[in-house]
Design a protein around this motif. Sequence first.
Motif, PDB file in Angstrom:
ATOM      1  N   ASP A 119       0.944   2.138   8.580  1.00 41.00           N
ATOM      2  CA  ASP A 119       2.303   2.197   8.082  1.00 41.00           C
ATOM      3  C   ASP A 119       2.323   3.754   7.459  1.00 41.00           C
ATOM      4  OD1 ASP A 119       3.333  -0.159   8.318  1.00 41.00           O
ATOM      5  OD2 ASP A 119       3.045  -0.894   6.353  1.00 41.00           O
ATOM      6  N   PHE A 120       1.139   4.221   7.000  1.00 41.53           N
ATOM      7  CA  PHE A 120       1.244   5.648   6.466  1.00 41.53           C
ATOM      8  C   PHE A 120       1.703   6.626   7.580  1.00 41.53           C
ATOM      9  CE2 PHE A 120      -0.788   9.791   6.098  1.00 41.53           C
ATOM     10  CZ  PHE A 120      -0.735  10.137   4.592  1.00 41.53           C
TER      11      PHE A 120
ATOM     12  N   ARG B 232      -8.910   3.699   2.422  1.00 38.26           N
ATOM     13  CA  ARG B 232      -9.354   4.835   3.519  1.00 38.26           C
ATOM     14  C   ARG B 232      -9.660   4.335   4.732  1.00 38.26           C
ATOM     15  NH1 ARG B 232     -11.121   9.488   1.210  1.00 38.26           N
ATOM     16  NH2 ARG B 232     -13.048   9.605   2.366  1.00 38.26           N
ATOM     17  N   SER B 233      -8.776   3.536   5.509  1.00 40.90           N
ATOM     18  CA  SER B 233      -9.211   2.901   6.577  1.00 40.90           C
ATOM     19  C   SER B 233      -8.889   3.718   7.810  1.00 40.90           C
ATOM     20  CB  SER B 233      -8.698   1.591   6.707  1.00 40.90           C
ATOM     21  OG  SER B 233      -7.333   1.420   6.530  1.00 40.90           O
TER      22      SER B 233
ATOM     23  N   LEU C  37       1.278   3.181  -2.423  1.00 39.73           N
ATOM     24  CA  LEU C  37       0.709   4.032  -1.418  1.00 39.73           C
ATOM     25  C   LEU C  37      -0.566   3.688  -1.505  1.00 39.73           C
ATOM     26  CD1 LEU C  37       1.546   6.398   0.087  1.00 39.73           C
ATOM     27  CD2 LEU C  37       0.645   8.038  -1.567  1.00 39.73           C
ATOM     28  N   ALA C  38      -1.509   3.383  -2.480  1.00 41.56           N
ATOM     29  CA  ALA C  38      -2.828   3.066  -2.197  1.00 41.56           C
ATOM     30  C   ALA C  38      -3.020   1.659  -1.229  1.00 41.56           C
ATOM     31  CB  ALA C  38      -3.301   2.538  -3.651  1.00 41.56           C
ATOM     32  N   ASP C  39      -2.071   0.820  -1.461  1.00 43.11           N
ATOM     33  CA  ASP C  39      -1.945  -0.626  -0.524  1.00 43.11           C
ATOM     34  C   ASP C  39      -1.430  -0.242   0.916  1.00 43.11           C
ATOM     35  OD1 ASP C  39      -3.116  -1.911  -2.592  1.00 43.11           O
ATOM     36  OD2 ASP C  39      -1.465  -2.770  -3.168  1.00 43.11           O
TER      37      ASP C  39
END
Length: 321
Positions: free
Chosen positions: A113-114, A140-141, A106-108
């Motif tokens: 995609d999120f 956090r982009s 999830l961090a990557d």
Amino acid sequence: MKASPRIYRSLPRYDTQRPSAVTIGNFDGVHRGHQAILARLRASALERELAATVMTFEPHPRAYFARRGQRPELIPTQISSLRDKIQALRLHQASQLVLERFNQALADMSAEDFIERLLVRGLNTRWLLVGEDFRYGHKRSGDVDLLRRAGKQYGFDVETIADIADEHGHRISSSEVRTALAVGNLERAEHLLGHSYRISGHVVHGQKLGRTIGYPTLNVRVPLQCAARSGVYVVRAHGLAAAPIQGIASLGVRPTISHGGRLMLEVHLLDCHLDAYGKLTSIEFLEYLRDEEKFPDLPTMIAAIDNDVQSARDYFAFHGL
């Protein structure tokens, strides 16, 4: 009786395609700021005939990155256990709860995609409520502008909500609640939460020392990173009898009798003897009395407990149950 939310630990949902109204956040403590967000979510879901959905993360993303970076001091303390968080979200009528595992994958995940995997395919989102500074995706982009563009593409509306302030203009946040609890300021915590601070848990077996010194205790496990200051409190125990029971509680690691023990809440009920093993209780914190102490011997410790119990009796005599 409010219905329990349907809980999902992975997306997409396995049992429905129902469109959703969604808000995303950690919701630790479900304080008055969160309650305002949940009221807005509920109203919009009702108006649009959508499922009121809360997406939250386990563990807290900051806790994940602190552990990964071997910086345990950066792990945020926990106001409420997962059980208490789910219960509070149920009270505020969330109909779906997504407990998204925060891990390396999830961090990557990219911001695009999120949105596509979790919001669109995962929840069939039609309306989304987030804070104005909400960030998501790898490093956090992702920001609100990207959400709005995606909303046009995928067919969901995005609404933002500003920080919620109290009647004095002070921001209501989980950080503020943690700060109040860390210094034992229960009045401030109650102001922020909208109710007195509570911890719930099942009563577990302890070392049975309390009964040998005339102060039997109920032992309740609390989150390892519990936000409340260690020490002695006047409390009420709920859920063990028809009415709340007056008590005194010690939150800490029992330094006089234990070395390197885990954090435990030990509750002595005043003038009440009952078998509570295995029962679920909610302990309401009413007043902070003193810090946890390491006593030189048991008689000194018993004298201190005698004094604590008298303080609790004085509190209830003045305030009533």
